[in-house]
Design a protein around this motif. Structure first.
Motif, PDB file in Angstrom:
ATOM      1  N   ARG A  94       4.549   1.488  -6.657  1.00 30.66           N
ATOM      2  CA  ARG A  94       5.388   1.368  -7.862  1.00 30.66           C
ATOM      3  C   ARG A  94       5.594  -0.100  -8.227  1.00 30.66           C
ATOM      4  O   ARG A  94       5.602  -0.468  -9.398  1.00 30.66           O
ATOM      5  CB  ARG A  94       6.750   2.018  -7.648  1.00 30.66           C
ATOM      6  N   PHE A  95       5.779  -0.944  -7.197  1.00 31.96           N
ATOM      7  CA  PHE A  95       5.893  -2.384  -7.488  1.00 31.96           C
ATOM      8  C   PHE A  95       4.669  -2.848  -8.272  1.00 31.96           C
ATOM      9  O   PHE A  95       4.776  -3.552  -9.270  1.00 31.96           O
ATOM     10  CB  PHE A  95       5.992  -3.194  -6.189  1.00 31.96           C
ATOM     11  N   ALA A 147      11.790   0.329  -6.421  1.00 29.92           N
ATOM     12  CA  ALA A 147      11.078  -0.831  -6.979  1.00 29.92           C
ATOM     13  C   ALA A 147      11.756  -1.407  -8.221  1.00 29.92           C
ATOM     14  O   ALA A 147      11.897  -2.635  -8.354  1.00 29.92           O
ATOM     15  CB  ALA A 147       9.638  -0.418  -7.301  1.00 29.92           C
ATOM     16  N   THR A 148      12.174  -0.549  -9.149  1.00 27.91           N
ATOM     17  CA  THR A 148      12.802  -1.065 -10.378  1.00 27.91           C
ATOM     18  C   THR A 148      14.075  -1.837 -10.056  1.00 27.91           C
ATOM     19  O   THR A 148      14.373  -2.870 -10.673  1.00 27.91           O
ATOM     20  CB  THR A 148      13.111   0.091 -11.349  1.00 27.91           C
ATOM     21  N   SER A 149      14.846  -1.350  -9.076  1.00 27.91           N
ATOM     22  CA  SER A 149      16.079  -2.071  -8.707  1.00 27.91           C
ATOM     23  C   SER A 149      15.767  -3.459  -8.173  1.00 27.91           C
ATOM     24  O   SER A 149      16.414  -4.447  -8.546  1.00 27.91           O
ATOM     25  CB  SER A 149      16.876  -1.290  -7.649  1.00 27.91           C
ATOM     26  N   SER A 150      14.766  -3.549  -7.286  1.00 30.44           N
ATOM     27  CA  SER A 150      14.404  -4.872  -6.752  1.00 30.44           C
ATOM     28  C   SER A 150      13.977  -5.814  -7.865  1.00 30.44           C
ATOM     29  O   SER A 150      14.379  -6.984  -7.901  1.00 30.44           O
ATOM     30  CB  SER A 150      13.225  -4.752  -5.783  1.00 30.44           C
ATOM     31  N   ILE A 151      13.141  -5.289  -8.756  1.00 27.21           N
ATOM     32  CA  ILE A 151      12.628  -6.144  -9.838  1.00 27.21           C
ATOM     33  C   ILE A 151      13.769  -6.560 -10.763  1.00 27.21           C
ATOM     34  O   ILE A 151      13.895  -7.741 -11.124  1.00 27.21           O
ATOM     35  CB  ILE A 151      11.515  -5.406 -10.620  1.00 27.21           C
ATOM     36  N   MET A 152      14.641  -5.606 -11.116  1.00 27.85           N
ATOM     37  CA  MET A 152      15.747  -5.947 -12.017  1.00 27.85           C
ATOM     38  C   MET A 152      16.719  -6.922 -11.344  1.00 27.85           C
ATOM     39  O   MET A 152      17.227  -7.847 -11.979  1.00 27.85           O
ATOM     40  CB  MET A 152      16.478  -4.673 -12.463  1.00 27.85           C
ATOM     41  N   ASN A 153      16.952  -6.726 -10.048  1.00 29.97           N
ATOM     42  CA  ASN A 153      17.802  -7.695  -9.325  1.00 29.97           C
ATOM     43  C   ASN A 153      17.204  -9.097  -9.412  1.00 29.97           C
ATOM     44  O   ASN A 153      17.914 -10.084  -9.642  1.00 29.97           O
ATOM     45  CB  ASN A 153      17.937  -7.292  -7.853  1.00 29.97           C
ATOM     46  N   ARG A 200      -4.046   4.765  -0.459  1.00 28.41           N
ATOM     47  CA  ARG A 200      -4.110   6.131  -0.994  1.00 28.41           C
ATOM     48  C   ARG A 200      -3.208   6.141  -2.225  1.00 28.41           C
ATOM     49  O   ARG A 200      -2.021   6.455  -2.136  1.00 28.41           O
ATOM     50  CB  ARG A 200      -3.609   7.129   0.046  1.00 28.41           C
ATOM     51  N   TRP A 201      -3.778   5.744  -3.349  1.00 30.50           N
ATOM     52  CA  TRP A 201      -3.008   5.554  -4.599  1.00 30.50           C
ATOM     53  C   TRP A 201      -2.530   6.906  -5.108  1.00 30.50           C
ATOM     54  O   TRP A 201      -3.341   7.825  -5.299  1.00 30.50           O
ATOM     55  CB  TRP A 201      -3.903   4.854  -5.618  1.00 30.50           C
ATOM     56  N   LYS A 202      -1.231   7.052  -5.341  1.00 25.94           N
ATOM     57  CA  LYS A 202      -0.660   8.357  -5.690  1.00 25.94           C
ATOM     58  C   LYS A 202      -0.052   8.395  -7.085  1.00 25.94           C
ATOM     59  O   LYS A 202       0.607   9.375  -7.443  1.00 25.94           O
ATOM     60  CB  LYS A 202       0.431   8.733  -4.670  1.00 25.94           C
ATOM     61  N   LEU A 203      -0.221   7.344  -7.881  1.00 23.21           N
ATOM     62  CA  LEU A 203       0.383   7.338  -9.213  1.00 23.21           C
ATOM     63  C   LEU A 203      -0.623   7.824 -10.247  1.00 23.21           C
ATOM     64  O   LEU A 203      -1.843   7.718 -10.041  1.00 23.21           O
ATOM     65  CB  LEU A 203       0.885   5.933  -9.553  1.00 23.21           C
ATOM     66  N   THR A 248       0.810  -1.221   0.000  1.00 24.85           N
ATOM     67  CA  THR A 248       0.000   0.000   0.000  1.00 24.85           C
ATOM     68  C   THR A 248       0.846   1.275   0.000  1.00 24.85           C
ATOM     69  O   THR A 248       0.311   2.370  -0.178  1.00 24.85           O
ATOM     70  CB  THR A 248      -0.902   0.025   1.261  1.00 24.85           C
ATOM     71  N   GLY A 249       2.166   1.156   0.217  1.00 27.24           N
ATOM     72  CA  GLY A 249       3.021   2.322   0.400  1.00 27.24           C
ATOM     73  C   GLY A 249       3.539   2.906  -0.908  1.00 27.24           C
ATOM     74  O   GLY A 249       3.172   2.474  -2.010  1.00 27.24           O
ATOM     75  N   THR A 250       4.413   3.893  -0.784  1.00 26.69           N
ATOM     76  CA  THR A 250       4.968   4.593  -1.952  1.00 26.69           C
ATOM     77  C   THR A 250       5.720   3.623  -2.866  1.00 26.69           C
ATOM     78  O   THR A 250       5.510   3.598  -4.081  1.00 26.69           O
ATOM     79  CB  THR A 250       5.914   5.716  -1.464  1.00 26.69           C
ATOM     80  N   VAL A 251       6.597   2.827  -2.281  1.00 27.88           N
ATOM     81  CA  VAL A 251       7.365   1.859  -3.077  1.00 27.88           C
ATOM     82  C   VAL A 251       6.455   0.714  -3.516  1.00 27.88           C
ATOM     83  O   VAL A 251       6.513   0.252  -4.662  1.00 27.88           O
ATOM     84  CB  VAL A 251       8.579   1.348  -2.262  1.00 27.88           C
ATOM     85  N   GLY A 252       5.568   0.284  -2.625  1.00 26.55           N
ATOM     86  CA  GLY A 252       4.645  -0.805  -2.957  1.00 26.55           C
ATOM     87  C   GLY A 252       3.779  -0.475  -4.164  1.00 26.55           C
ATOM     88  O   GLY A 252       3.510  -1.323  -5.018  1.00 26.55           O
TER      89      GLY A 252
END
Ligand SMILES: NC(=O)c1ccc[n+]([C@@H]2O[C@H](COP(=O)([O-])OP(=O)(O)OC[C@H]3O[C@@H](n4cnc5c(N)ncnc54)[C@H](OP(=O)(O)O)[C@@H]3O)[C@@H](O)[C@H]2O)c1
Length: 370
Positions: free
Chosen positions: A23-24, A353-359, A55-58, A17-21
């Motif tokens: 984006r994930f 998020a992109t770093s985690s996914i790319m890793n 609270r979706w912010k994108l 639910t968070g800022t990084v979540g």
């Protein structure tokens, strides 16, 4: 097998639910083989529909299939997580340590954005455009903890990530660096939601972000360092011939929504130092393993060099390559050190998020995620 033809891998998101979540969710919703299967957040959100508690912010809508997913407690036995081939974590730093350890102990694979395990000698700290070779410590982590499958991989602090990509390009071309000074101008989204109060940040610059400077100064050397040949520990950039880089950071918060800027000065170990033209070329020509492997989230260009004297700027440049590259500009002589430049990273995409996914994509290619 090419990166595009992998079988589907179910994934979980902690802190969904968070800022990084968020984006994930946005990035994974259209991923070629990672499929969102379980979402976790705090007890405030658990047992409720994702769209009702977030609270979706994108600027793109919540993907249809995610809207009605039920948020789970962040426990490995909560519905869905046991079937996940990877669990991505965007958990609040205060709770990430215990929760991620519980998932690892349950033999699950965790790719984390939190600081909790970045300094752990068994956990790799990976910026996917720089040091994916550090994934090779995973078998050692598993055996030390008697786990057949579970492990934790971390990615770096968002400002550290924006700094080490250009530093890696310089080291690759010109050898070890001696000293790095960086002043950051960090976006509000870096503090999560609700983050910094509007009364504190509008019309203002806040010259302190707790713990941030220490992260940049320490993490840079673990990332740019190596693993010893026995894959048992990191050498923190200190071998017989190479000393750790002296890193000095000053971090500020500025009224920008997304995009951390870094103002950097570098002193090389080599004497004489490379010319500005050679440095510019080294940034432009930098390529990395993620690109060679062709993983889906790798940017076509890891570093985008800007020629205009007033770039990079967060609002204009953070979306380049879907937020997966680092922008560099204003490359010029430094009268105190050797060279100075400005760098920019999207703090929630490549910075998180992109770093985690790319890793994780790289780990799939290397056989660490089945
Ligand atoms: N924002 C960035 O640019 C950035 C960049 C790099 C790394 N990071 C790191 O990424 C992590 C997440 O940051 P963020 O900015 O996304 O924070 P955030 O917006 O505050 O989100 C925090 C998430 O953690 C969940 N959470 C809080 N307490 C919990 C608990 N007791 N049990 C389970 N879940 C809990 C929240 O769920 P509820 O909604 O239910 O409260 C929410 O999903 C942090 O460790 C941060 O340091 C952030």
């Amino acid at each position: 097998m090419s990166a595009k033809s992998h079988p589907e891998i179910k994934v979980g998101i902690l802190g969904a639910t968070g800022t990084v979540g968020q984006r994930f969710i946005q990035l994974l919703a259209s991923h070629p083989y990672f499929k969102i299967h379980a979402l976790g957040a705090s007890s405030r959100s658990a047992s409720q529909q994702y769209s009702k508690v977030t609270r979706w912010k994108l600027s793109t809508p919540i993907p249809d299939f995610v809207q009605k997913m039920v948020v789970q407690d962040c426990r490995p036995d909560a519905e869905g997580f046991a079937e996940c081939g990877v669990v991505f974590s965007g958990l609040d730093a205060d709770v990430a340590g215990d929760i991620e350890e519980a998932f690892r102990s349950a033999n699950l694979i965790v790719y984390s954005n939190a600081k909790s395990y970045r300094r752990d000698p068994l956990c790799p700290l990976i910026v996917p455009l720089v040091n994916p070779s550090h994934l090779s410590i995973i078998p050692r982590q598993r055996s030390a903890l008697s786990l057949s499958k579970g492990y934790i991989v971390t990615n770096a602090n968002c400002s550290t990530t924006g700094l080490v990509v250009p530093l890696a390009a310089l080291e690759k071309a010109f050898g070890p660096l001696e000293t790095v000074m960086v002043t950051t101008l960090q976006a509000i989204s870096g503090a999560g939601y609700p983050g910094v109060s509007s009364l504190d940040i509008l019309d203002n610059v806040v010259p302190h972000i707790g713990g941030e400077e220490e992260k940049i100064e320490w993490e840079t050397n673990k990332i740019l360092g190596g693993l010893r040949s026995d894959n048992k520990e990191f050498d923190l950039h200190a071998t017989d011939s190479v000393k750790p880089i002296n890193v000095s950071a000053t971090c500020t918060r500025v009224p920008v929504i997304d995009g951390h800027t870094g103002v950097v000065s570098v002193k090389f170990s080599c004497n004489p130092p490379p010319s500005i033209e050679a440095i510019d070329k080294a940034f432009r020509e930098f390529t990395c393993e993620a690109q060679e492997l062709g993983v889906p989230s790798a940017p076509a260009q890891a570093i985008v060099v800007h020629d205009a004297p007033d770039r990079p700027q967060p609002r204009l440049d953070r979306d380049l390559h879907n937020g997966a590259c680092v922008s560099v500009g204003r490359i010029r002589d430094c009268p105190v050190f050797d060279v100075k430049f400005v760098c920019l990273i999207d703090n929630v995409r490549l910075g998180a998020a992109t770093s985690s996914i790319m890793n994780a994509e790289i780990a799939v290619e290397k056989g660490y995620i089945a």
